[in-house]
Design an enzyme around this catalytic site. Structure first.
Site, short mmCIF file in Angstrom:
data_model
loop_
_atom_site.label_atom_id
_atom_site.label_comp_id
_atom_site.label_asym_id
_atom_site.label_seq_id
_atom_site.Cartn_x
_atom_site.Cartn_y
_atom_site.Cartn_z
N ASP A 220 -55.34 -57.68 45.90
CA ASP A 220 -54.41 -58.44 46.76
C ASP A 220 -53.55 -59.33 45.88
O ASP A 220 -53.99 -60.38 45.42
CB ASP A 220 -55.21 -59.30 47.74
CG ASP A 220 -55.78 -58.48 48.87
OD1 ASP A 220 -56.99 -58.51 49.10
OD2 ASP A 220 -54.99 -57.77 49.53
N HIS B 233 -51.71 -54.33 46.47
CA HIS B 233 -51.10 -54.75 47.74
C HIS B 233 -50.21 -55.92 47.40
O HIS B 233 -50.69 -57.05 47.23
CB HIS B 233 -52.20 -55.12 48.73
CG HIS B 233 -51.70 -55.67 50.03
ND1 HIS B 233 -52.54 -56.25 50.95
CD2 HIS B 233 -50.46 -55.74 50.57
CE1 HIS B 233 -51.84 -56.65 52.00
NE2 HIS B 233 -50.57 -56.35 51.79
N GLY C 92 -52.69 -63.39 53.50
CA GLY C 92 -52.73 -64.60 52.68
C GLY C 92 -54.13 -64.97 52.24
O GLY C 92 -54.32 -65.50 51.15
N PHE C 93 -55.11 -64.69 53.10
CA PHE C 93 -56.47 -65.11 52.75
C PHE C 93 -57.49 -64.10 53.28
O PHE C 93 -57.25 -63.41 54.26
CB PHE C 93 -56.77 -66.49 53.36
CG PHE C 93 -55.86 -67.57 52.84
CD1 PHE C 93 -54.68 -67.88 53.51
CD2 PHE C 93 -56.16 -68.23 51.64
CE1 PHE C 93 -53.81 -68.85 53.01
CE2 PHE C 93 -55.30 -69.19 51.14
CZ PHE C 93 -54.12 -69.51 51.82
N ASP D 269 -56.24 -53.53 57.18
CA ASP D 269 -56.67 -54.53 56.21
C ASP D 269 -56.74 -55.89 56.89
O ASP D 269 -55.75 -56.41 57.37
CB ASP D 269 -55.65 -54.56 55.06
CG ASP D 269 -55.95 -55.62 54.03
OD1 ASP D 269 -55.23 -55.67 53.02
OD2 ASP D 269 -56.90 -56.41 54.22
N GLY D 270 -57.98 -56.43 56.91
CA GLY D 270 -58.14 -57.79 57.42
C GLY D 270 -59.17 -57.85 58.52
O GLY D 270 -58.97 -57.27 59.59
C1 DX5 Z 1 -55.13 -60.76 53.48
C2 DX5 Z 1 -55.93 -59.92 52.53
C3 DX5 Z 1 -57.28 -59.69 53.16
C4 DX5 Z 1 -58.25 -58.98 52.27
C5 DX5 Z 1 -59.47 -58.55 53.09
O1 DX5 Z 1 -54.01 -61.21 52.87
O2 DX5 Z 1 -55.25 -58.68 52.30
O3 DX5 Z 1 -57.08 -58.95 54.33
O4 DX5 Z 1 -57.64 -57.90 51.70
O5 DX5 Z 1 -60.06 -59.70 53.53
P1 DX5 Z 1 -61.26 -59.72 54.60
O6 DX5 Z 1 -61.93 -58.37 54.59
O7 DX5 Z 1 -62.15 -60.81 54.08
O8 DX5 Z 1 -60.62 -60.03 55.90
#
Ligand code: DX5
Length: 244
Positions: free
Chosen positions: A51, A82, A158-159, A191-192
């Site tokens: 990321d 990403h 972002g996180f 993703d997320g």
């Molecule tokens: C967001 C990141 C997250 C990360 C996965 O910016 O891209 O989505 O890859 O995080 P988790 O699986 O902890 O939601």
């Protein structure tokens, strides 16, 4: 340490949605990133996602290409970058050079998305385009021939550790139909907030590549069991989704 034999980054085949499980290394211990990458490979992941955040497109700031290049020799699987950055055109080449076989840019950060995706391929990598939760799928309708993967964000980027946004599943289903109508071999990634519970809806909606960070790292049974569990739940629900 000699270069490990690397598995080619797997591609899914249309109509045969074998789920790919791809960890985000955001929760990893950055002081031991080589060991962490090896542990993910030993856990049976299909690829590894980095990321990349510039502190402008998203509030967080993470990996430069040199960190990824340093981790590269420790991996037997492919890397995807990403790019959550405001100016991906300036950075694409550096992440390809660092060893990323797949580079994902955000549609929201590209003035000329068609050209940017073509340039990723010209540099020898596979191209991906990410859509934030608010971005309509029509944004990618005219670039499907230039992309190898569409990423539907299931959180606002972002996180790590954020809550999955279930309403994105409707968007995933529409993207799946758009990809199938195109007849092109394009991966559909989410993703997320992906866990062994949320992955079922995403897989049934049509996703075939799943990014997991915090859930996988926190899984009590360890990463290998987490990867197997995610893969099994996704495969079971993909079949049910196709049957629907
Ligand atoms: C967001 C990141 C997250 C990360 C996965 O910016 O891209 O989505 O890859 O995080 P988790 O699986 O902890 O939601």
């Amino acid at each position: 340490m000699g270069d490990p034999i690397r598995k080619a980054a797997p591609m899914t085949v249309p109509g045969q949605r074998q789920p790919l499980i791809v960890p985000s290394v955001l929760p990893a211990d950055f002081a031991r990133i080589g060991d962490e990458v090896r542990a993910l490979c030993e856990a049976g992941v299909d690829r590894i996602q980095w990321d990349v955040m510039d502190g402008v497109f998203v509030p967080n700031l993470t990996f430069g290409p040199d960190v990824i290049a340093a981790a590269r020799p420790h991996s037997t699987v492919g890397f995807e970058a990403h790019l959550m950055v405001v100016n991906p055109d300036e950075l694409i080449g550096r992440y390809v050079d660092a060893g990323c076989e797949l580079v994902i840019v955000h549609a929201e950060a590209c003035t000329h998305l068609h050209r940017t995706l073509a340039r990723i391929r010209d540099l020898g990598a596979r191209s991906g385009v990410a859509l934030n939760p608010h971005t309509p799928i029509e944004v990618v309708e005219h670039v499907l021939t230039e992309t190898d993967m569409v990423l539907a964000m299931t959180v606002n980027p972002g996180f790590g550790g954020q809550a999955y946004i279930p309403s994105v599943e409707r968007k995933v289903a529409r993207l799946r139909r758009m990809i199938e109508d195109s007849g092109l071999s394009i991966e559909l990634e989410v993703d997320g907030g992906i866990t062994d519970r949320t992955i079922s809806g995403a897989a049934a909606a049509g996703a075939d590549v799943f990014i997991s960070g915090s859930w996988m790292y926190a899984y009590p049974g360890g990463k290998a069991t987490a990867v197997t569990r995610l893969r099994n739940v996704a495969a079971q629900n993909a079949k049910e989704g196709e049957a629907a």
